[in-house]
Write a protein that holds these residues in place. Structure first.
Motif, PDB file in Angstrom:
ATOM      1  N   TYR A   1      41.642  84.168 -82.125  1.00  0.00           N
ATOM      2  CA  TYR A   1      41.551  83.592 -83.346  1.00  0.00           C
ATOM      3  C   TYR A   1      43.030  84.022 -83.982  1.00  0.00           C
ATOM      4  O   TYR A   1      43.650  83.240 -84.666  1.00  0.00           O
ATOM      5  N   GLY A   2      43.301  85.306 -84.101  1.00  0.00           N
ATOM      6  CA  GLY A   2      44.380  85.856 -84.788  1.00  0.00           C
ATOM      7  C   GLY A   2      45.693  85.222 -84.290  1.00  0.00           C
ATOM      8  O   GLY A   2      46.710  85.122 -84.955  1.00  0.00           O
ATOM      9  N   GLN A   3      45.821  85.393 -82.804  1.00  0.00           N
ATOM     10  CA  GLN A   3      46.861  84.758 -82.175  1.00  0.00           C
ATOM     11  C   GLN A   3      47.310  83.616 -82.505  1.00  0.00           C
ATOM     12  O   GLN A   3      48.341  83.111 -82.770  1.00  0.00           O
ATOM     13  N   LEU A   4      46.225  82.614 -82.612  1.00  0.00           N
ATOM     14  CA  LEU A   4      46.293  81.248 -82.685  1.00  0.00           C
ATOM     15  C   LEU A   4      47.126  81.185 -84.043  1.00  0.00           C
ATOM     16  O   LEU A   4      48.166  80.292 -84.332  1.00  0.00           O
ATOM     17  N   ILE A   5      46.497  81.581 -85.113  1.00  0.00           N
ATOM     18  CA  ILE A   5      46.967  81.470 -86.230  1.00  0.00           C
ATOM     19  C   ILE A   5      48.503  82.213 -86.487  1.00  0.00           C
ATOM     20  O   ILE A   5      49.190  81.469 -87.092  1.00  0.00           O
ATOM     21  N   ASN A   6      48.706  83.336 -85.933  1.00  0.00           N
ATOM     22  CA  ASN A   6      50.127  83.850 -86.053  1.00  0.00           C
ATOM     23  C   ASN A   6      51.054  82.899 -85.247  1.00  0.00           C
ATOM     24  O   ASN A   6      52.152  82.624 -85.948  1.00  0.00           O
ATOM     25  N   ASP A   7      50.774  82.560 -84.441  1.00  0.00           N
ATOM     26  CA  ASP A   7      51.559  81.836 -83.512  1.00  0.00           C
ATOM     27  C   ASP A   7      51.969  80.445 -84.172  1.00  0.00           C
ATOM     28  O   ASP A   7      53.270  80.354 -84.320  1.00  0.00           O
ATOM     29  N   PHE A   8      50.910  79.861 -84.614  1.00  0.00           N
ATOM     30  CA  PHE A   8      51.171  78.586 -85.250  1.00  0.00           C
ATOM     31  C   PHE A   8      52.156  78.525 -86.563  1.00  0.00           C
ATOM     32  O   PHE A   8      53.275  78.126 -86.784  1.00  0.00           O
ATOM     33  N   PHE A   9      51.672  79.671 -87.475  1.00  0.00           N
ATOM     34  CA  PHE A   9      52.252  79.758 -88.633  1.00  0.00           C
ATOM     35  C   PHE A   9      53.729  80.340 -88.645  1.00  0.00           C
ATOM     36  O   PHE A   9      54.722  79.835 -89.241  1.00  0.00           O
ATOM     37  N   GLY A  10      53.937  80.954 -87.271  1.00  0.00           N
ATOM     38  CA  GLY A  10      55.226  81.595 -86.961  1.00  0.00           C
ATOM     39  C   GLY A  10      56.093  80.374 -86.831  1.00  0.00           C
ATOM     40  O   GLY A  10      57.505  80.604 -86.937  1.00  0.00           O
ATOM     41  N   GLU A  11      55.728  79.234 -86.263  1.00  0.00           N
ATOM     42  CA  GLU A  11      56.600  78.454 -86.024  1.00  0.00           C
ATOM     43  C   GLU A  11      57.537  77.722 -87.205  1.00  0.00           C
ATOM     44  O   GLU A  11      58.407  76.979 -87.132  1.00  0.00           O
ATOM     45  N   TYR A  12      56.538  77.906 -88.243  1.00  0.00           N
ATOM     46  CA  TYR A  12      57.169  77.422 -89.603  1.00  0.00           C
ATOM     47  C   TYR A  12      57.796  78.200 -90.751  1.00  0.00           C
ATOM     48  O   TYR A  12      57.837  77.711 -91.718  1.00  0.00           O
ATOM     49  N   ASP A  13      57.763  79.433 -90.379  1.00  0.00           N
ATOM     50  CA  ASP A  13      58.184  80.578 -91.129  1.00  0.00           C
ATOM     51  C   ASP A  13      59.618  80.241 -91.539  1.00  0.00           C
ATOM     52  O   ASP A  13      60.193  80.380 -92.541  1.00  0.00           O
TER      53      ASP A  13
END
Length: 401
Positions: free
Chosen positions: A389-401
Motif C-alpha cells: 500500500y505504501g509503495q503504491l502511494i509513494n510511487d504514484f505521488f513521486g511521479e508528480y513531485d
C-alpha cells in the motif's frame, strides 16, 4: 522510540529529528512498552451505533473490542521481545518520527435544527470550532523533492487514527492529518445542521491555508476521497471563473482515492448484496456484523489497534452513509481548469466494488485516472498489506513531485 497506545503518542524528545536511527534493543523496547501498559490501564469501549446502513456496519459484539485490545497488546508485547511485530515488521510508529500537534479555528454558518422542527423561524447562526491537526516530519513540509501528503479520513466522522500507519509505510514525506469537525479531538457540534460536505471542504481549505501548504498531494480514504474530489472540483471551477492558469507546480499536484465510491446508493447496493450472500451461508444475525467486517472491511483478526482506536474516538452526530445518503459525484462545470491526475484503488474483497469506482474516470475533466485492485485486501488495504500500500502511494505521488 515512539509508542502508540490508546490513541495517544508517547514520544521522548530527540535531537536527531527525521533521520534514520539505529533502533533501541528489543529488551529496552519491551521495558518501555511494559511501562506504557501499566500506565494505560483503562479500557475504551466502542459506542453502540445503528447499523441500518450496511456499508458502514460496526461490530455488534462490543465486549469483543476489549478482548481485541488485550490480544493486540499481548501480540505487540510478544513481538517486542523478539524485535519484530506482526508480519515481521516493527509495531506502528516504533521509529523516531518528529510530530507537531496543533489546531485550526474554523467557522460554520447554519440554521439551527430547531427551526426545521417547526419551532419557529430562526436566523442563521455562526459558530467557531477547533480542528485538531497532527503533522509528521514537519521539517519536510516545504520539500520540493517529496511534497507533503494531506490525509483525509473516512466516515464521515471516523478520525484518522487508523491511517497513522501511513507514516511507517511512506518514508521521508511530511504527512498532514487532521480530525474533521465532528470526531476525535476536534469540536463535535451537537446540531446536525452544522454539518455538510460543503462545510467540510471549507474546513479543508482553512487547514491548507493555516499550514501554508503551497505544493501537496491529496489522499482520501473512503469518504475522505469524496471530500478530496469536492475540494478539487471547487478549486478547478474557481480557477476557471477567475481566469486562472493551470499551474501544475502549485496547489494539489495529484490525488489518490482509496476505497472511495462515486455514489452512496451504489455502495449501499453493493454492501446489501454482500450481506445477502453472507446470510445465505449462515442466517445467524448475531454474527452477521463480524462476518461482514472480516470478509469485506478488514480481513485481520483481531481488529488492528489503529482501527479500534479510530472507532473509539468516532463522532455520533454526522456519521456514516446516513449523513450523506444522496451523494453522487458529478464532473466539474464546463470551463473549469484541469483537475490533478488521480489514482483510484480498492481491495479485491472491498464492499466498495468495481461498480462503485468505475465512474470516477468520467468525473474528472481529463483521462489521467488510473485504477488499482489490491489483491487479498478489503476496505482497509493499509492495515492489511501495509508495505504494498505504501509503495503504491509513494510511487504514484513521486511521479508528480
Amino acid at each position: 522510540a515512539t509508542l502508540a497506545c490508546s490513541g495517544r503518542l508517547v514520544q521522548p524528545t530527540c535531537s536527531c529529528i527525521d533521520h534514520q536511527m539505529r533502533p533501541p534493543s528489543p529488551v529496552v523496547l519491551a521495558a518501555l512498552f511494559s511501562c506504557v501498559l501499566a500506565i494505560e490501564s483503562t479500557t475504551t469501549t466502542m459506542p453502540l451505533l445503528p447499523t441500518s446502513h450496511a456499508a458502514f456496519i460496526y461490530p455488534t459484539e462490543h465486549t469483543a473490542i476489549s478482548i481485541a485490545r488485550a490480544e493486540q497488546r499481548r501480540r505487540m508485547q510478544a513481538g517486542l521481545a523478539t524485535g519484530a511485530g506482526p508480519g515481521g515488521a516493527m509495531p506502528f510508529l516504533m521509529q523516531s518520527v518528529a510530530v507537531n500537534d496543533g489546531s485550526v479555528k474554523v467557522t460554520r454558518t447554519f440554521v439551527p435544527s430547531k427551526a426545521d422542527e417547526g419551532e419557529g423561524k430562526e436566523e442563521p447562526i455562526t459558530e467557531t470550532y477547533s480542528i485538531f491537526t497532527r503533522v509528521f516530519r514537519p521539517m519536510s513540509m516545504a520539500s520540493r523533492q517529496a511534497a507533503p501528503i494531506v490525509v483525509l479520513h473516512g466516515g464521515p466522522s471516523v478520525p484518522p487514527d487508523y491511517l497513522y500507519p501511513l507514516v511507517d509505510f511512506v518514508p521521508y514525506r511530511c504527512m498532514v492529518f487532521y480530525d474533521q469537525v465532528g470526531c476525535g479531538r476536534s469540536s463535535q457540534p451537537k446540531d446536525i445542521n452544522a454539518y455538510s460536505i460543503e462545510a467540510a471542504v471549507d474546513d479543508l481549505e482553512a487547514v491548507i491555508k493555516k499550514l501554508g501548504l503551497r505544493r501537496f498531494h491529496l489522499y482520501g480514504q473512503s469518504y475522505g476521497g469524496i471530500l478530496a474530489f469536492e475540494y478539487l472540483k471547487r478549486v478547478a471551477e474557481r480557477k476557471g471563473r477567475d481566469g486562472g492558469t493551470d499551474d501544475d507546480d502549485e496547489g494539489c499536484l495529484s490525488v489518490m482515492f482509496s476505497s472511495t465510491p462515486t455514489s452512496v446508493a451504489l455502495v449501499e447496493a453493493s454492501a446489501e448484496g454482500l450481506l445477502d450472500n453472507l446470510k445465505d451461508e449462515d442466517d445467524d444475525e448475531e454474527t452477521l456484523g463480524d462476518r461482514f467486517r472480516l470478509a469485506h472491511q478488514c480481513r485481520l483478526e483481531p481488529m488492528p489497534q489503529p482501527l479500534v482506536d479510530a472507532y473509539a474516538h468516532a463522532g455520533n452526530v454526522w456519521r456514516g452513509t446516513t449523513a450523506i445518503p444522496n451523494y453522487e459525484a458529478e464532473p466539474p462545470a464546463e470551463g473549469a481548469s484541469r483537475m490533478p491526475s488521480a489514482m483510484v484503488m480498492r481491495g479485491e474483497h472491498d464492499f466498495v466494488d468495481h461498480a462503485c469506482v468505475e465512474g470516477w474516470k468520467s468525473c474528472f475533466n481529463h483521462k489521467f485516472v488510473r485504477d488499482k485492485v489490491l489483491e487479498g485486501c478489503a476496505h482497509h488495504g493499509l492495515l492489511e498489506s501495509g508495505r504494498l500500500y505504501g509503495q503504491l502511494i509513494n510511487d504514484f505521488f513521486g511521479e508528480y513531485d
